[in-house]
Write a protein that holds these residues in place. Structure first.
Motif, short mmCIF file in Angstrom:
data_model
loop_
_atom_site.label_atom_id
_atom_site.label_comp_id
_atom_site.label_asym_id
_atom_site.label_seq_id
_atom_site.Cartn_x
_atom_site.Cartn_y
_atom_site.Cartn_z
N LEU A 2 -37.16 -16.18 -8.91
CA LEU A 2 -38.09 -15.67 -7.91
C LEU A 2 -39.48 -15.48 -8.51
O LEU A 2 -39.62 -15.26 -9.70
CB LEU A 2 -37.60 -14.33 -7.37
CG LEU A 2 -36.29 -14.32 -6.58
CD1 LEU A 2 -35.89 -12.89 -6.27
CD2 LEU A 2 -36.41 -15.13 -5.30
N LYS A 3 -40.48 -15.56 -7.65
CA LYS A 3 -41.83 -15.24 -8.09
C LYS A 3 -41.92 -13.74 -8.36
O LYS A 3 -41.12 -12.96 -7.85
CB LYS A 3 -42.82 -15.66 -7.00
CG LYS A 3 -42.88 -17.16 -6.79
CD LYS A 3 -43.86 -17.53 -5.69
CE LYS A 3 -43.90 -19.05 -5.51
NZ LYS A 3 -44.81 -19.44 -4.39
N PRO A 4 -42.90 -13.33 -9.21
CA PRO A 4 -42.97 -11.91 -9.62
C PRO A 4 -42.95 -10.92 -8.47
O PRO A 4 -42.23 -9.91 -8.52
CB PRO A 4 -44.29 -11.85 -10.40
CG PRO A 4 -44.45 -13.22 -10.96
CD PRO A 4 -43.90 -14.15 -9.92
N GLU A 5 -43.71 -11.19 -7.40
CA GLU A 5 -43.74 -10.24 -6.29
C GLU A 5 -42.39 -10.19 -5.56
O GLU A 5 -41.97 -9.14 -5.07
CB GLU A 5 -44.87 -10.57 -5.31
CG GLU A 5 -44.79 -11.91 -4.62
CD GLU A 5 -45.43 -13.04 -5.41
OE1 GLU A 5 -45.71 -14.09 -4.80
OE2 GLU A 5 -45.64 -12.88 -6.64
N ALA A 6 -41.71 -11.34 -5.51
CA ALA A 6 -40.39 -11.38 -4.87
C ALA A 6 -39.36 -10.67 -5.74
O ALA A 6 -38.45 -10.01 -5.24
CB ALA A 6 -39.97 -12.82 -4.60
N LYS A 7 -39.48 -10.80 -7.05
CA LYS A 7 -38.59 -10.08 -7.97
C LYS A 7 -38.70 -8.58 -7.76
O LYS A 7 -37.68 -7.87 -7.71
CB LYS A 7 -38.92 -10.41 -9.43
CG LYS A 7 -38.44 -11.76 -9.90
CD LYS A 7 -38.73 -11.92 -11.39
CE LYS A 7 -38.24 -13.27 -11.89
NZ LYS A 7 -38.48 -13.43 -13.34
N LEU A 8 -39.92 -8.11 -7.63
CA LEU A 8 -40.14 -6.68 -7.42
C LEU A 8 -39.52 -6.24 -6.10
O LEU A 8 -38.86 -5.19 -6.04
CB LEU A 8 -41.64 -6.38 -7.42
CG LEU A 8 -42.03 -4.91 -7.21
CD1 LEU A 8 -41.43 -4.03 -8.30
CD2 LEU A 8 -43.55 -4.77 -7.18
N ARG A 9 -39.70 -7.03 -5.05
CA ARG A 9 -39.11 -6.67 -3.75
C ARG A 9 -37.59 -6.69 -3.82
O ARG A 9 -36.93 -5.82 -3.25
CB ARG A 9 -39.61 -7.65 -2.68
CG ARG A 9 -39.14 -7.29 -1.27
CD ARG A 9 -39.94 -8.02 -0.22
NE ARG A 9 -39.72 -9.45 -0.23
CZ ARG A 9 -38.71 -10.05 0.41
NH1 ARG A 9 -37.82 -9.33 1.11
NH2 ARG A 9 -38.58 -11.36 0.36
N PHE A 10 -37.03 -7.65 -4.57
CA PHE A 10 -35.58 -7.71 -4.73
C PHE A 10 -35.07 -6.44 -5.41
O PHE A 10 -34.08 -5.83 -4.99
CB PHE A 10 -35.19 -8.94 -5.56
CG PHE A 10 -33.72 -9.27 -5.52
CD1 PHE A 10 -33.22 -10.17 -4.59
CD2 PHE A 10 -32.83 -8.68 -6.42
CE1 PHE A 10 -31.86 -10.46 -4.55
CE2 PHE A 10 -31.49 -8.97 -6.39
CZ PHE A 10 -30.99 -9.87 -5.45
N GLU A 11 -35.76 -6.03 -6.47
CA GLU A 11 -35.36 -4.81 -7.19
C GLU A 11 -35.47 -3.58 -6.28
O GLU A 11 -34.61 -2.67 -6.33
CB GLU A 11 -36.23 -4.64 -8.43
CG GLU A 11 -35.95 -5.69 -9.50
CD GLU A 11 -36.94 -5.63 -10.65
OE1 GLU A 11 -37.82 -4.74 -10.63
OE2 GLU A 11 -36.84 -6.48 -11.55
N GLU A 12 -36.50 -3.53 -5.46
CA GLU A 12 -36.66 -2.40 -4.54
C GLU A 12 -35.53 -2.38 -3.52
O GLU A 12 -35.01 -1.31 -3.17
CB GLU A 12 -38.01 -2.51 -3.83
CG GLU A 12 -39.19 -2.23 -4.75
CD GLU A 12 -40.53 -2.54 -4.11
OE1 GLU A 12 -40.54 -3.22 -3.04
OE2 GLU A 12 -41.57 -2.13 -4.67
N GLU A 13 -35.12 -3.57 -3.06
CA GLU A 13 -34.01 -3.65 -2.10
C GLU A 13 -32.70 -3.23 -2.76
O GLU A 13 -31.85 -2.57 -2.13
CB GLU A 13 -33.89 -5.06 -1.53
CG GLU A 13 -35.03 -5.47 -0.62
CD GLU A 13 -35.05 -4.67 0.68
OE1 GLU A 13 -33.97 -4.29 1.18
OE2 GLU A 13 -36.15 -4.40 1.19
N LEU A 14 -32.51 -3.60 -4.02
CA LEU A 14 -31.32 -3.16 -4.77
C LEU A 14 -31.27 -1.63 -4.83
O LEU A 14 -30.23 -1.02 -4.57
CB LEU A 14 -31.32 -3.70 -6.20
CG LEU A 14 -31.08 -5.17 -6.47
CD1 LEU A 14 -30.94 -5.41 -7.97
CD2 LEU A 14 -29.85 -5.68 -5.76
N ALA A 15 -32.39 -1.04 -5.19
CA ALA A 15 -32.45 0.42 -5.32
C ALA A 15 -32.17 1.10 -3.99
O ALA A 15 -31.44 2.10 -3.93
CB ALA A 15 -33.83 0.84 -5.85
N PHE A 16 -32.71 0.54 -2.91
CA PHE A 16 -32.49 1.11 -1.59
C PHE A 16 -31.01 1.04 -1.22
O PHE A 16 -30.44 2.01 -0.71
CB PHE A 16 -33.33 0.39 -0.54
CG PHE A 16 -33.30 1.05 0.80
CD1 PHE A 16 -34.22 2.04 1.13
CD2 PHE A 16 -32.33 0.71 1.74
CE1 PHE A 16 -34.18 2.67 2.37
CE2 PHE A 16 -32.28 1.32 2.98
CZ PHE A 16 -33.21 2.31 3.29
#
Length: 202
Positions: A2-16
């Motif tokens: 994933l692109k960096p911004e998508a990686k961050l969103r993925f991690e945020e979704e994991l945490a949620f």
């Protein structure tokens, strides 16, 4: 990948997800790895949508070995419904193996979370109508019928279990879509195209 911004969103979704859905461990030690694989399975299939599992899933339980015996053998993952309560049970070993082997078109986590998407509209019927655009539903139904026939005639690269019923056809094709997208696009371009629009992922 994933692109960096998508990686961050993925991690945020994991945490949620991990904050919203309890994960229990039955007869196996609790590990962060397994928690992350469960959450990843959930986020992978909804990454193209703003979907929250909290209304549709009460908990996930990780067990050792098989989940249950069935008429056809055994199950390594299940979604269980009791009135409004929906729980998921996953085999620890098979969940981990699904992420280790990304070539076999089999991932029990993805498989079971697609069942959750299927039933999110109130019906487990192989049509995730909350996600599948209305103009695709008839196309998907016809495609399902034709592809299941091809599977039964041993003329398909889709796993045999996809011919069990329309619900399993959806989940098996979804595993194929996320694990071997290039092969699915080549071997079954219409299946790939409809799932790409459904998941809003390429």
């Amino acid at each position: 990948q994933l692109k960096p911004e998508a990686k961050l969103r993925f991690e945020e979704e994991l945490a949620f997800f991990l904050d919203s859905i309890p994960i229990y461990f039955q007869s196996v030690p609790k590990t962060r790895l397994v928690e992350l694989l469960v959450a990843s399975s959930a986020v992978i299939v909804t990454f193209g949508h703003s979907f929250r599992y909290k209304k549709h899933l009460t908990s996930v339980t990780i067990v050792d070995g098989i989940v249950s015996k069935t008429l056809g053998g055994f199950s390594t993952g299940e979604v269980r419904t009791n009135n409004s309560i929906k729980t998921m049970v996953l085999s620890e070993k098979v969940l981990i193996q699904g992420f280790k082997n990304t070539e076999d078109k089999h991932n029990v986590g993805i498989h079971e979370f697609v069942h959750i998407l299927d039933v999110a509209d109130g019906y487990m019927d192989g049509i995730p109508s909350l996600f599948m655009p209305e103009d695709l539903i008839h196309l998907w139904e016809k495609l399902t019928e034709n592809e299941m026939k091809s599977i039964m005639e041993n003329d398909s690269t889709i796993r045999d279990y996809g011919a069990a019923n329309v619900q399993e056809f959806l989940t098996v094709c979804s595993e194929y879509f996320f694990e071997r997208p290039e092969k699915l696009a080549k071997e079954h371009p219409e299946v790939y195209k409809l799932l790409s629009r459904t998941f809003q992922q390429n």
